[in-house]
Design a protein around this motif. Structure first.
Motif, PDB file in Angstrom:
ATOM      1  N   LEU A 108       0.831  -1.201   0.000  1.00 38.66           N
ATOM      2  CA  LEU A 108       0.000   0.000   0.000  1.00 38.66           C
ATOM      3  C   LEU A 108       0.867   1.253   0.000  1.00 38.66           C
ATOM      4  CD1 LEU A 108      -2.777  -0.844   2.635  1.00 38.66           C
ATOM      5  CD2 LEU A 108      -2.893  -1.068   0.144  1.00 38.66           C
ATOM      6  N   LEU A 109       1.869   1.274   0.841  1.00 35.72           N
ATOM      7  CA  LEU A 109       2.758   2.423   0.942  1.00 35.72           C
ATOM      8  C   LEU A 109       3.426   2.715  -0.390  1.00 35.72           C
ATOM      9  CD1 LEU A 109       4.110   4.557   2.693  1.00 35.72           C
ATOM     10  CD2 LEU A 109       5.682   2.807   3.535  1.00 35.72           C
ATOM     11  N   ARG A 110       3.913   1.684  -1.027  1.00 29.66           N
ATOM     12  CA  ARG A 110       4.561   1.860  -2.333  1.00 29.66           C
ATOM     13  C   ARG A 110       3.575   2.450  -3.346  1.00 29.66           C
ATOM     14  NH1 ARG A 110       5.747  -2.907  -2.843  1.00 29.66           N
ATOM     15  NH2 ARG A 110       7.805  -2.765  -1.877  1.00 29.66           N
ATOM     16  N   GLY A 111       2.347   1.951  -3.341  1.00 28.46           N
ATOM     17  CA  GLY A 111       1.352   2.429  -4.295  1.00 28.46           C
ATOM     18  C   GLY A 111       1.053   3.910  -4.130  1.00 28.46           C
ATOM     19  N   PHE A 112       0.887   4.369  -2.903  1.00 27.00           N
ATOM     20  CA  PHE A 112       0.559   5.775  -2.678  1.00 27.00           C
ATOM     21  C   PHE A 112       1.749   6.678  -2.950  1.00 27.00           C
ATOM     22  CE2 PHE A 112      -3.169   4.027  -0.716  1.00 27.00           C
ATOM     23  CZ  PHE A 112      -4.131   5.019  -0.859  1.00 27.00           C
ATOM     24  N   ILE A 113       2.955   6.249  -2.562  1.00 30.32           N
ATOM     25  CA  ILE A 113       4.130   7.076  -2.821  1.00 30.32           C
ATOM     26  C   ILE A 113       4.375   7.206  -4.316  1.00 30.32           C
ATOM     27  CG2 ILE A 113       6.655   7.129  -2.617  1.00 30.32           C
ATOM     28  CD1 ILE A 113       6.341   6.067   0.236  1.00 30.32           C
ATOM     29  N   GLU A 114       4.262   6.110  -5.048  1.00 33.58           N
ATOM     30  CA  GLU A 114       4.483   6.168  -6.483  1.00 33.58           C
ATOM     31  C   GLU A 114       3.417   6.999  -7.191  1.00 33.58           C
ATOM     32  OE1 GLU A 114       4.821   2.126  -7.772  1.00 33.58           O
ATOM     33  OE2 GLU A 114       6.893   1.918  -7.045  1.00 33.58           O
ATOM     34  N   ALA A 115       2.213   7.051  -6.608  1.00 32.35           N
ATOM     35  CA  ALA A 115       1.139   7.860  -7.192  1.00 32.35           C
ATOM     36  C   ALA A 115       1.233   9.328  -6.771  1.00 32.35           C
ATOM     37  CB  ALA A 115      -0.215   7.287  -6.784  1.00 32.35           C
ATOM     38  N   GLY A 116       2.181   9.664  -5.892  1.00 28.96           N
ATOM     39  CA  GLY A 116       2.331  11.041  -5.445  1.00 28.96           C
ATOM     40  C   GLY A 116       1.249  11.491  -4.485  1.00 28.96           C
ATOM     41  N   LYS A 117       0.646  10.528  -3.779  1.00 30.20           N
ATOM     42  CA  LYS A 117      -0.419  10.867  -2.838  1.00 30.20           C
ATOM     43  C   LYS A 117       0.115  10.800  -1.411  1.00 30.20           C
ATOM     44  CE  LYS A 117      -4.170   9.471  -5.908  1.00 30.20           C
ATOM     45  NZ  LYS A 117      -5.456   8.754  -6.035  1.00 30.20           N
ATOM     46  N   PRO A 118      -0.404  11.638  -0.513  1.00 28.96           N
ATOM     47  CA  PRO A 118       0.195  11.777   0.818  1.00 28.96           C
ATOM     48  C   PRO A 118       0.011  10.542   1.696  1.00 28.96           C
ATOM     49  CG  PRO A 118      -1.827  13.028   0.697  1.00 28.96           C
ATOM     50  CD  PRO A 118      -1.543  12.564  -0.700  1.00 28.96           C
ATOM     51  N   VAL A 119       0.975  10.370   2.597  1.00 24.29           N
ATOM     52  CA  VAL A 119       0.968   9.247   3.534  1.00 24.29           C
ATOM     53  C   VAL A 119       1.258   9.792   4.936  1.00 24.29           C
ATOM     54  CG1 VAL A 119       2.104   7.107   4.230  1.00 24.29           C
ATOM     55  CG2 VAL A 119       1.772   7.601   1.798  1.00 24.29           C
ATOM     56  N   LEU A 120       0.468   9.321   5.891  1.00 24.38           N
ATOM     57  CA  LEU A 120       0.690   9.648   7.298  1.00 24.38           C
ATOM     58  C   LEU A 120       0.783   8.336   8.073  1.00 24.38           C
ATOM     59  CD1 LEU A 120       0.816  11.639   9.675  1.00 24.38           C
ATOM     60  CD2 LEU A 120      -1.694  11.626   9.717  1.00 24.38           C
ATOM     61  N   GLY A 121       1.916   8.116   8.728  1.00 21.48           N
ATOM     62  CA  GLY A 121       2.121   6.899   9.505  1.00 21.48           C
ATOM     63  C   GLY A 121       2.045   7.188  10.988  1.00 21.48           C
ATOM     64  N   VAL A 122       1.306   6.351  11.719  1.00 22.32           N
ATOM     65  CA  VAL A 122       1.142   6.514  13.159  1.00 22.32           C
ATOM     66  C   VAL A 122       1.788   5.338  13.881  1.00 22.32           C
ATOM     67  CG1 VAL A 122      -0.546   6.552  15.034  1.00 22.32           C
ATOM     68  CG2 VAL A 122      -0.942   7.909  12.964  1.00 22.32           C
ATOM     69  N   CYS A 123       2.713   5.612  14.775  1.00 20.69           N
ATOM     70  CA  CYS A 123       3.393   4.623  15.609  1.00 20.69           C
ATOM     71  C   CYS A 123       4.057   3.544  14.729  1.00 20.69           C
ATOM     72  CB  CYS A 123       2.433   4.026  16.632  1.00 20.69           C
ATOM     73  SG  CYS A 123       3.247   3.195  18.018  1.00 20.69           S
ATOM     74  N   ARG A 124       3.479   2.363  14.657  1.00 18.51           N
ATOM     75  CA  ARG A 124       3.995   1.334  13.748  1.00 18.51           C
ATOM     76  C   ARG A 124       4.124   1.891  12.327  1.00 18.51           C
ATOM     77  NH1 ARG A 124       3.656  -4.258  11.851  1.00 18.51           N
ATOM     78  NH2 ARG A 124       3.010  -4.139   9.668  1.00 18.51           N
ATOM     79  N   GLY A 125       3.160   2.735  11.936  1.00 18.42           N
ATOM     80  CA  GLY A 125       3.189   3.310  10.597  1.00 18.42           C
ATOM     81  C   GLY A 125       4.419   4.152  10.346  1.00 18.42           C
ATOM     82  N   ALA A 126       4.880   4.888  11.354  1.00 16.03           N
ATOM     83  CA  ALA A 126       6.112   5.667  11.214  1.00 16.03           C
ATOM     84  C   ALA A 126       7.304   4.741  11.039  1.00 16.03           C
ATOM     85  CB  ALA A 126       6.305   6.564  12.438  1.00 16.03           C
ATOM     86  N   GLN A 127       7.334   3.662  11.807  1.00 15.01           N
ATOM     87  CA  GLN A 127       8.419   2.692  11.699  1.00 15.01           C
ATOM     88  C   GLN A 127       8.430   2.038  10.319  1.00 15.01           C
ATOM     89  OE1 GLN A 127       7.753   0.072  15.023  1.00 15.01           O
ATOM     90  NE2 GLN A 127       7.864   1.734  16.513  1.00 15.01           N
ATOM     91  N   LEU A 128       7.231   1.756   9.785  1.00 17.49           N
ATOM     92  CA  LEU A 128       7.144   1.121   8.473  1.00 17.49           C
ATOM     93  C   LEU A 128       7.665   2.061   7.382  1.00 17.49           C
ATOM     94  CD1 LEU A 128       5.899  -1.672   7.407  1.00 17.49           C
ATOM     95  CD2 LEU A 128       4.165  -0.198   6.391  1.00 17.49           C
ATOM     96  N   ILE A 129       7.373   3.350   7.501  1.00 13.37           N
ATOM     97  CA  ILE A 129       7.905   4.321   6.548  1.00 13.37           C
ATOM     98  C   ILE A 129       9.430   4.278   6.558  1.00 13.37           C
ATOM     99  CG2 ILE A 129       8.203   6.800   6.131  1.00 13.37           C
ATOM    100  CD1 ILE A 129       5.252   7.132   7.013  1.00 13.37           C
ATOM    101  N   ASN A 130      10.027   4.232   7.734  1.00 13.14           N
ATOM    102  CA  ASN A 130      11.484   4.163   7.822  1.00 13.14           C
ATOM    103  C   ASN A 130      12.019   2.898   7.159  1.00 13.14           C
ATOM    104  OD1 ASN A 130      13.997   5.339   8.919  1.00 13.14           O
ATOM    105  ND2 ASN A 130      14.065   3.453  10.117  1.00 13.14           N
ATOM    106  N   VAL A 131      11.357   1.771   7.383  1.00 15.32           N
ATOM    107  CA  VAL A 131      11.783   0.506   6.781  1.00 15.32           C
ATOM    108  C   VAL A 131      11.628   0.561   5.263  1.00 15.32           C
ATOM    109  CG1 VAL A 131      11.230  -1.953   6.614  1.00 15.32           C
ATOM    110  CG2 VAL A 131      11.358  -0.855   8.856  1.00 15.32           C
TER     111      VAL A 131
END
Length: 269
Positions: A108-131
């Protein structure tokens, strides 16, 4: 038009017997996350997990089609990220995480980033962005960061709080111009270790230097916060004084409007 915000599902692979759903994997949306988004006039929509190993599966998960229909992605908190996901060996069985959820959310993260759409990660979500950007995590703050303040207390859960300080010239410092440390909820025993490519630190815990927020410095909006802004709504007396969750969500939604190919009405401006 109203913004449509996708939220990654939390997975429950073995539901308790009392739910009456034996041998069924559940996927769910935590209600305070939905309320946080709806409080700002957007529509939250959980993005379903599709088990591609299931014999009932006819078609692959239509990630691209879902991304096209939505205006932004929020990654929920939850279970640890599996160390193997970021190329490390598991050091303790309690930290094994959920590699199935990792694969689902990274897609999901890859799909939104490649589409140029915003992403907000919360807790685990922030860690996943880093990974996602090639970074790693501390598998356990008490073990990996000697002298660290307490970042997780199972008994207190969302009643555990500590200060957070925003880095100079960061997005968060712009959203919250008061210079003093802010109070936030803390429900994590893992955190960013090696910072991913293209990421910058937005916030730290002033007591121990633990990274509390990150942002991708490239085009678009990709922000991860280690705390739970959605828990800062409708505060009871014990939680008064926590950081206002509104500016973070509004900045995310403003980025969604900026990238959306749909008209913005006066009511949503």
């Amino acid at each position: 038009m109203t913004l449509r915000i996708g939220i990654s599902a939390r997975l429950l692979h073995e539901p308790p017997a009392g739910l009456g759903l034996p041998q069924k994997r559940l996927q769910f949306l935590e209600s305070s996350m939905a309320h946080w988004i709806m409080a700002h006039g957007a529509i939250p929509l959980m993005m379903p997990f599709v088990d591609e190993a299931s014999p009932q599966l006819v078609n692959r998960a239509p990630v691209a089609e879902m991304v096209e229909l939505l205006d932004g992605l929020v990654l929920q908190g939850g279970i640890d990220i599996c160390p193997e996901t970021y190329g490390e060996a598991l050091r303790h069985p309690d930290w094994a995480g959920d590699p199935i959820r990792d694969r689902y959310e990274l897609a999901l993260l890859r799909g939104f980033i490649e589409a140029g759409k915003p992403v907000l990660g919360v807790c685990r979500g922030a860690q996943l962005i880093n990974v996602y950007f090639g970074g790693s995590l501390m598998q356990d703050i008490p073990s990996d960061c000697e002298g660290a303040t307490l970042h997780q207390d199972t008994a207190r859960y969302d009643r555990l709080m500590h200060d957070v300080s925003f880095e100079p010239d960061s997005l968060l410092a712009t959203l919250y111009p008061a210079p003093l440390p802010h109070r936030i909820t803390s429900i994590h025993h893992q955190c960013v270790n090696r910072l991913g490519d293209g990421l910058v630190v937005e916030a730290r815990c002033p007591q121990d230097g633990v990274i509390e927020a990150i942002r991708h410095a490239g085009p678009g909006f990709v922000l991860g916060v280690q705390w739970h802004p959605e828990f800062h709504l409708n505060l009871d007396e014990a939680l008064q004084g926590l950081l206002d969750s509104g500016p973070v969500m509004q900045a995310f939604l403003d980025a969604a409007w900026a990238s959306a190919d749909r008209p913005r009405t006066a009511a949503t401006a």
